[in-house]
Design an enzyme around this catalytic site. Sequence first.
Site, mmCIF file in Angstrom:
data_model
loop_
_atom_site.group_PDB
_atom_site.id
_atom_site.type_symbol
_atom_site.label_atom_id
_atom_site.label_comp_id
_atom_site.label_asym_id
_atom_site.label_seq_id
_atom_site.Cartn_x
_atom_site.Cartn_y
_atom_site.Cartn_z
ATOM 1 N N PHE A 154 22.185 -20.930 108.291
ATOM 2 C CA PHE A 154 23.608 -20.653 108.037
ATOM 3 C C PHE A 154 23.981 -19.188 108.207
ATOM 4 C CE2 PHE A 154 21.974 -19.321 103.898
ATOM 5 C CZ PHE A 154 22.786 -18.237 103.614
ATOM 6 N N LYS A 178 20.884 -28.268 116.856
ATOM 7 C CA LYS A 178 21.224 -28.754 115.503
ATOM 8 C C LYS A 178 21.567 -27.515 114.697
ATOM 9 C CE LYS A 178 20.074 -29.379 111.551
ATOM 10 N NZ LYS A 178 20.925 -28.755 110.487
ATOM 11 N N GLU A 181 24.279 -27.220 108.788
ATOM 12 C CA GLU A 181 25.375 -28.066 108.286
ATOM 13 C C GLU A 181 26.325 -27.262 107.393
ATOM 14 O OE1 GLU A 181 22.235 -28.097 107.587
ATOM 15 O OE2 GLU A 181 21.757 -28.882 105.592
ATOM 16 N N ARG A 182 25.881 -26.055 106.976
ATOM 17 C CA ARG A 182 26.767 -25.235 106.146
ATOM 18 C C ARG A 182 27.696 -24.365 106.995
ATOM 19 N NH1 ARG A 182 22.442 -23.126 101.777
ATOM 20 N NH2 ARG A 182 21.051 -23.319 103.579
ATOM 21 N N SER A 231 14.412 -21.140 106.484
ATOM 22 C CA SER A 231 13.582 -20.730 105.343
ATOM 23 C C SER A 231 12.111 -21.067 105.587
ATOM 24 C CB SER A 231 14.084 -21.422 104.080
ATOM 25 O OG SER A 231 13.965 -22.812 104.235
ATOM 26 N N CYS A 286 17.879 -12.063 107.298
ATOM 27 C CA CYS A 286 16.407 -12.109 107.282
ATOM 28 C C CYS A 286 15.831 -10.699 107.406
ATOM 29 C CB CYS A 286 15.886 -12.984 108.397
ATOM 30 S SG CYS A 286 16.177 -12.273 110.015
ATOM 31 N N GLU A 384 11.884 -14.229 98.225
ATOM 32 C CA GLU A 384 13.098 -13.927 98.995
ATOM 33 C C GLU A 384 14.285 -14.409 98.151
ATOM 34 O OE1 GLU A 384 14.126 -16.341 102.507
ATOM 35 O OE2 GLU A 384 14.642 -14.461 103.509
#
Length: 484
Positions: A154, A178, A181-182, A231, A286, A384
């Site tokens: 995201f 893909k 979805e957020r 993640s 990141c 993290e």
Amino acid sequence: MITTNIKRMKNHINGEWVDSNGTEVEEVINPATGKIIAYVPLSLKLDVDQAVQAAHNSYQAWSLVPVPSRARLLYKYLLLLQEQKEQLAEIITMENGKTLKDARGEVQRGIEVVEIATAAPTLMMGEALPGIADGIDGSIWRYPLGVVAGITPFNFPMMVPLWMFPLAIACGNTFVLKASERTPILAEKLVELFYESGFPKGVLNLVHGAKDVVNGLLESDDIKAISFVGSEPVAKHVYQTGTASGKRVQALAGAKNHAVVLADCHLEKSVQGIIGAAFGSSGERCMACSVVAVADEIADEFMDLLVSETRKLKTGEGRSEDNFVGPLIREVHKNRVLDYIDSGVKEGAALLVDGRNPGVEEGYYVGATIFDHVKPDMKIWQDEIFAPVLSVVRVKDLDEGIKLTNQSRFANGAVIYTASGKSVQQFRDKIDAGMIGVNVNVPAPMAFFSFAGNKASFYGDLGTNGKDGVQFYTRKKVVTERWF
Ligand code: NAD
């Protein structure tokens, strides 16, 4: 179930927007307000299979399009993206929350990858050596792989998808994306502009959804390679499952980036740099700086300046130019971050700037937060957090700073602030990190270099972008030839 007339998003398969076969949807929320802005379908394996079939069908013809013609289409795409820069940044701010300034930066970094992809004719060249034996020549030729998939997070809805499909497609592959979805709305825009550039149908396909789509891609025999960014636990799962079935996988994972600040650094510039790296994009990068190891000699002076400058930062919605820290992506993430801050207090770290109540009514905000006297056995040092939460440890010297940093299970980026070339040499040679900054706050490599970390920050061999990206998306044939 959808109860309003808010848009239900569609997949893009074989050149057309189509409804998902799944009935379930997830709410897409503007994190600055907490309001629903769209519904994203949670697609099924059937949707994945249809997209893979479309990509598979278009592969043969696309892979035979001459490389310069493929590059020319990407050049058109590049121009369209450049024309729409501001609209793209606005979408990012709306669905991700980061400030417009950060979103504009992301748009630029994404566009730079498309620039590199237009150089495919040069990048895809093989190698040749005449006369490897009497009358014999040797050469290496590069070919595309087939259907490639990309799964994205995201936090960079534009840049990360653009790390993947432009280069893969320039190399002659076809693609199934893909998106997170957020943050699926920007992906829709990327696909729209892609087809406006004139690409043949089925070359790029978009399947919305969550883990069922990811697992569907992993199960598909027709997918030859997967690029993943997200993640650490999911990266590991994608890498292990994908490679077990013989796919090529590059999986870029989580991080905990450290900065080492030496006594001979430029204090003001270092402090400003660390503030940008730690609190920009609300720490949801990141490459965000999340731990600073500062030399004892200057630690008090450094902390005074860091704390006073951080207190000036405003928290609030990303469209306002005054705000530096935007919202976090979701309420559940905000609550997780608040738990981390509580744990830091309980474990005995000194909370010098407390962002727990930034005073914004709607949305999911945590303000810039600073802990001093953090220890490596604390959760806030180890995990993290992915938020504007900075931990400071105090160290005797460079050696201790390096030793401490190398204890982290992650090894994405690391930065040194110093005026000493000798210290830089030592840091570069001894630090375990994939990307190193020297007085550079967020050392995210430009698109012509590769991008990847080490240890638990990366599963794979070849990073994204640059020559690594071209190698990842192509297979080689070595030809040894003799003519009579
Ligand atoms: P995430 O792992 O939750 O999601 C990434 C993708 O994996 C999404 O498309 C999601 O739908 C899918 N996914 C999530 N859970 C899954 C599951 N159980 N099974 C299969 N698929 C699943 O990551 P995120 O929260 O969207 O992104 C933030 C993370 O990404 C951070 O850890 C950050 O460090 C990392 N990241 C790393 C880099 C890098 O270059 N190393 C770059 C950007 C982000």
